[in-house]
Design a protein around this motif. Structure first.
Motif, PDB file in Angstrom:
ATOM      1  N   VAL A  83       0.844  -1.199   0.000  1.00 49.04           N
ATOM      2  CA  VAL A  83       0.000   0.000   0.000  1.00 49.04           C
ATOM      3  C   VAL A  83       0.877   1.246   0.000  1.00 49.04           C
ATOM      4  CG1 VAL A  83      -2.068  -0.963   1.099  1.00 49.04           C
ATOM      5  CG2 VAL A  83      -0.170  -0.158   2.516  1.00 49.04           C
ATOM      6  N   VAL A  84       0.264   2.352  -0.420  1.00 49.43           N
ATOM      7  CA  VAL A  84       0.926   3.653  -0.426  1.00 49.43           C
ATOM      8  C   VAL A  84       0.023   4.630   0.307  1.00 49.43           C
ATOM      9  CG1 VAL A  84       1.873   5.507  -1.876  1.00 49.43           C
ATOM     10  CG2 VAL A  84       1.935   3.130  -2.686  1.00 49.43           C
ATOM     11  N   ALA A  85       0.614   5.511   1.122  1.00 52.02           N
ATOM     12  CA  ALA A  85      -0.190   6.525   1.808  1.00 52.02           C
ATOM     13  C   ALA A  85       0.597   7.824   1.870  1.00 52.02           C
ATOM     14  CB  ALA A  85      -0.560   6.074   3.214  1.00 52.02           C
ATOM     15  N   GLN A  86      -0.116   8.920   1.903  1.00 46.67           N
ATOM     16  CA  GLN A  86       0.529  10.207   2.170  1.00 46.67           C
ATOM     17  C   GLN A  86      -0.204  10.847   3.329  1.00 46.67           C
ATOM     18  OE1 GLN A  86      -0.355  13.534   1.964  1.00 46.67           O
ATOM     19  NE2 GLN A  86      -2.479  13.127   1.330  1.00 46.67           N
TER      20      GLN A  86
ATOM     21  N   VAL B 217       4.430   8.717   2.222  1.00 44.54           N
ATOM     22  CA  VAL B 217       5.000   9.981   1.761  1.00 44.54           C
ATOM     23  C   VAL B 217       4.711  11.040   2.809  1.00 44.54           C
ATOM     24  CG1 VAL B 217       5.097  11.649  -0.120  1.00 44.54           C
ATOM     25  CG2 VAL B 217       4.526   9.247  -0.605  1.00 44.54           C
ATOM     26  N   LEU B 218       5.768  11.563   3.397  1.00 43.76           N
ATOM     27  CA  LEU B 218       5.642  12.574   4.450  1.00 43.76           C
ATOM     28  C   LEU B 218       6.259  13.880   3.948  1.00 43.76           C
ATOM     29  CD1 LEU B 218       6.746  10.392   7.512  1.00 43.76           C
ATOM     30  CD2 LEU B 218       4.446  11.217   7.036  1.00 43.76           C
TER      31      LEU B 218
ATOM     32  N   PRO C 257      -2.097   0.064  -4.214  1.00 44.01           N
ATOM     33  CA  PRO C 257      -3.117   1.115  -4.133  1.00 44.01           C
ATOM     34  C   PRO C 257      -2.816   2.152  -3.050  1.00 44.01           C
ATOM     35  CG  PRO C 257      -3.931  -0.916  -3.180  1.00 44.01           C
ATOM     36  CD  PRO C 257      -2.601  -1.240  -3.794  1.00 44.01           C
ATOM     37  N   ILE C 258      -3.334   3.362  -3.278  1.00 44.36           N
ATOM     38  CA  ILE C 258      -3.223   4.436  -2.290  1.00 44.36           C
ATOM     39  C   ILE C 258      -4.358   4.303  -1.280  1.00 44.36           C
ATOM     40  CG2 ILE C 258      -3.443   6.936  -1.933  1.00 44.36           C
ATOM     41  CD1 ILE C 258      -2.082   7.339  -4.625  1.00 44.36           C
ATOM     42  N   VAL C 259      -4.018   4.420   0.001  1.00 40.18           N
ATOM     43  CA  VAL C 259      -5.045   4.497   1.045  1.00 40.18           C
ATOM     44  C   VAL C 259      -5.131   5.961   1.466  1.00 40.18           C
ATOM     45  CG1 VAL C 259      -5.771   3.720   3.324  1.00 40.18           C
ATOM     46  CG2 VAL C 259      -4.519   2.164   1.822  1.00 40.18           C
ATOM     47  N   ASP C 260      -6.177   6.646   0.975  1.00 41.60           N
ATOM     48  CA  ASP C 260      -6.300   8.069   1.274  1.00 41.60           C
ATOM     49  C   ASP C 260      -6.599   8.279   2.758  1.00 41.60           C
ATOM     50  OD1 ASP C 260      -6.633  10.801  -0.396  1.00 41.60           O
ATOM     51  OD2 ASP C 260      -7.966  10.829   1.349  1.00 41.60           O
ATOM     52  N   ALA C 261      -6.139   9.385   3.305  1.00 41.87           N
ATOM     53  CA  ALA C 261      -6.252   9.634   4.742  1.00 41.87           C
ATOM     54  C   ALA C 261      -7.680   9.917   5.179  1.00 41.87           C
ATOM     55  CB  ALA C 261      -5.343  10.791   5.145  1.00 41.87           C
ATOM     56  N   TYR C 262      -8.549  10.362   4.263  1.00 40.66           N
ATOM     57  CA  TYR C 262      -9.937  10.621   4.662  1.00 40.66           C
ATOM     58  C   TYR C 262     -10.944  10.411   3.542  1.00 40.66           C
ATOM     59  CZ  TYR C 262      -7.799  15.081   3.290  1.00 40.66           C
ATOM     60  OH  TYR C 262      -7.057  16.049   2.672  1.00 40.66           O
ATOM     61  N   ASP C 263     -10.486  10.548   2.284  1.00 38.19           N
ATOM     62  CA  ASP C 263     -11.447  10.416   1.184  1.00 38.19           C
ATOM     63  C   ASP C 263     -11.516   8.968   0.733  1.00 38.19           C
ATOM     64  OD1 ASP C 263     -13.359  11.652  -0.281  1.00 38.19           O
ATOM     65  OD2 ASP C 263     -12.002  13.046  -1.285  1.00 38.19           O
ATOM     66  N   HIS C 264     -11.853   8.096   1.673  1.00 36.78           N
ATOM     67  CA  HIS C 264     -11.818   6.654   1.424  1.00 36.78           C
ATOM     68  C   HIS C 264     -12.882   6.008   2.302  1.00 36.78           C
ATOM     69  CE1 HIS C 264     -10.420   2.523   1.399  1.00 36.78           C
ATOM     70  NE2 HIS C 264      -9.468   2.809   0.530  1.00 36.78           N
ATOM     71  N   PRO C 265     -13.781   5.236   1.724  1.00 34.00           N
ATOM     72  CA  PRO C 265     -14.921   4.717   2.509  1.00 34.00           C
ATOM     73  C   PRO C 265     -14.495   3.847   3.695  1.00 34.00           C
ATOM     74  CG  PRO C 265     -14.792   3.688   0.328  1.00 34.00           C
ATOM     75  CD  PRO C 265     -13.838   4.839   0.310  1.00 34.00           C
TER      76      PRO C 265
END
Lengths: 355, 355
Positions: A79-82, A105-106, A149-157
């Motif tokens: 997974v990828v996250a920012q 990604v920070l 896949p990207i796991v968005d910090a808030y725009d993700h169900p």
């Protein structure tokens, strides 16, 4: 406690109850804490859900674990996250638990302890840019290259559902204690947590409020405009509440369900931080303390509220008088030691404490 | 889990189980907290009983409430206590709950927040002297004048029983979680809490250790001498652990039951304070953090232990290697904001944290 949009049948369902069931035993059921001093200051029973004691130090663990766990079950190898912090740590810990690769990604100016925590959880840390847009571009490139896949910090169900499980536990435990909530208050960054709270509260007569730092009030602007509306990020000690714009999926949930937005300034957040530390004996990060700052503001000042759920949102003076039992989610506790030392003692003379 | 002395049939029974039953619903059943960082540093599972979250901010509430409650039931209209802090606050709160008068004798240099907390609970606060002996003399005079009995801070069977209920809950909750304790560690002031812990653990294979600040080690001296032995109080940041002598009743329990004493210095206490604050996200007072300092010392240094329970106590190098599940009671969290600010940041460069 779920949300789907009939107009967009492909949009994934946000289901807090399902997330809570999935997360049962995977995350700590954090305690509800109380302080007579805080009760007196708010003029209500205040039940504080101590998600600062959650694994990973914040309620972001819930959304991260649920989203990453479902991706693992679907066969993804990474997974990828920012994020500026807690979401990245949560995704890194969740990926380790599922034996998946994680790249987070920070920002280049990320706090050292959050970089160390993400690395300590085994994630590859990429430092890039200082804005959300820059980090998102890097995250998308890494996602394209790796196929993760990207796991968005808030725009993700699944993230919204997972975060909402903290509010659901608070609501259920308050019911069980014979003190059902009238009011539920959470800080707002990208809006995922408070959107989850609205869904968790949806079959009960609970007013849900979001708290935004002054100048970081994208949700308030968005509710008035009727669409997600960015604001230029202002300086605030609540570093977790600085996304320039509320997420689309959270906004879609919040625009009809949220009772209002409470704006708080840094002094109010610092005062709430001190109350939590010195009276409740727990360490919250400033973003996590913002919920209590909002409860105090709502009770004491009749905070300005943005009333939503009508065709034309109106801004009216608030009225906190009918609060009897107020739930507040202390969303996180990851903070630098220097800031703790700075915030622990007030600048102005402080009134005496009493039990 | 009780203690009576056959040679002195009039001596009141210390009964932790009875106290726990009496206190059920009267005090918070505080949570057990864990941190992966602390587990790694101690090299064992560490279950921390968060009595800093207890009503009144310390586990002294248990002994105070039990002792005062039983005096109320016996028809007394008031109580007298002397203490440097938490016991006075506990007795004041307990008296208010039972609608009794309370007079508490505090040292002339008592910390302002403890004076404010005792007053806030409705107690009459008398500031007198700076030594235990001076305060005890004043307390005895007030007791004679008013006819209100003195509730001693540790040399009192109900106080020991009440404090012991915290350890009993920790032991029971550890059993329930499938991680029974091998080791139980508490800080030592007058010895009431650790004596209660020994009784709470008495039907299980648990080694109980007491932790004393260097130079405030009356218990260690007493175990070697075979009788309560005062030491001139030394300076320590753990202000609650400075009684000049362990109590007679606690000593009578400890001399045959305690596994050993661990001595810690201020730097070790400050490091434990920071770990609790920054990793566990809770505020302990230095005295409350001393238990964790002892667990770290036992694991890391093979701390010097005073082995008791033999005819001739011997001091041997410690061996922490067999610790698997360690229980630590975080006894309290009442601390001044200035000290929090001072302790939050280490003097020396600190190693990076990792989750």
């Amino acid at each position: 406690m779920s949300h789907t949009d009939a107009a967009e049948p492909d949009r994934p369902t946000v289901d807090v109850t399902a997330a809570a069931r999935w997360l049962d035993g995977q995350v700590l059921r954090t305690p509800l804490l109380r302080s007579p001093v805080i009760d007196r200051l708010v003029g209500a029973q205040v039940l504080l859900k101590a998600e600062n004691l959650q694994t990973g130090g914040s309620y972001k663990m819930r959304g991260g674990l649920y989203a990453v766990g479902r991706l693992a079950a679907a066969g993804h190898g990474g997974v990828v996250a920012q994020s500026t912090g807690n979401h990245a740590v949560a995704v890194a810990l969740a990926a380790r638990r599922h034996e998946m690769a994680a790249t987070v990604v920070l920002p280049v100016d990320a706090t050292p302890s959050k970089v160390a925590r993400a690395r300590g959880a085994g994630a590859r840390v990429v430092l890039a840019g200082s804005s959300v847009e820059e980090r998102l571009a890097v995250a998308r490139r890494i996602s394209d290259e790796t196929g993760h896949p990207i796991v968005d910090a808030y725009d993700h169900p699944d993230v919204i559902s997972g975060q909402g499980s903290a509010s659901l536990e608070l609501i259920e435990d308050a019911d069980r204690a014979g003190t059902p909530l009238d009011t539920l208050i959470l800080p707002v960054g990208g809006g995922g947590g408070v959107a989850g709270a609205c869904l968790a509260a949806s079959d009960r007569p609970i007013d849900v409020y979001g708290v935004e730092p002054v100048g970081c009030d994208s949700l308030a602007h968005s509710l008035i405009a009727g669409r997600p509306t960015p604001v230029p990020p202002a300086a605030t000690i609540a570093d977790g509440l600085r996304p320039s714009c509320v997420g689309e999926l959270p906004f879609d949930i919040l625009r009809t369900r949220l009772r209002g937005v409470i704006r708080v300034d840094d002094d109010e957040i610092a005062a709430a931080f001190r109350l939590l530390l010195m009276e409740l004996k727990v360490l919250a990060e400033p973003s996590g303390a913002a919920g209590l700052a909002g409860a105090l503001s709502l009770a004491a000042n009749g905070a300005t509220r943005v009333i939503v759920g009508s065709a034309a949102p109106v801004v009216v003076p608030g009225d906190g008088s009918r609060q009897r039992t107020v739930g507040v989610v202390l969303t996180g506790g990851n903070v630098e030691a220097d800031l703790v030392a700075r915030l622990a003692t007030p600048v102005l003379p402080r009134e005496g404490v009493a039990v």
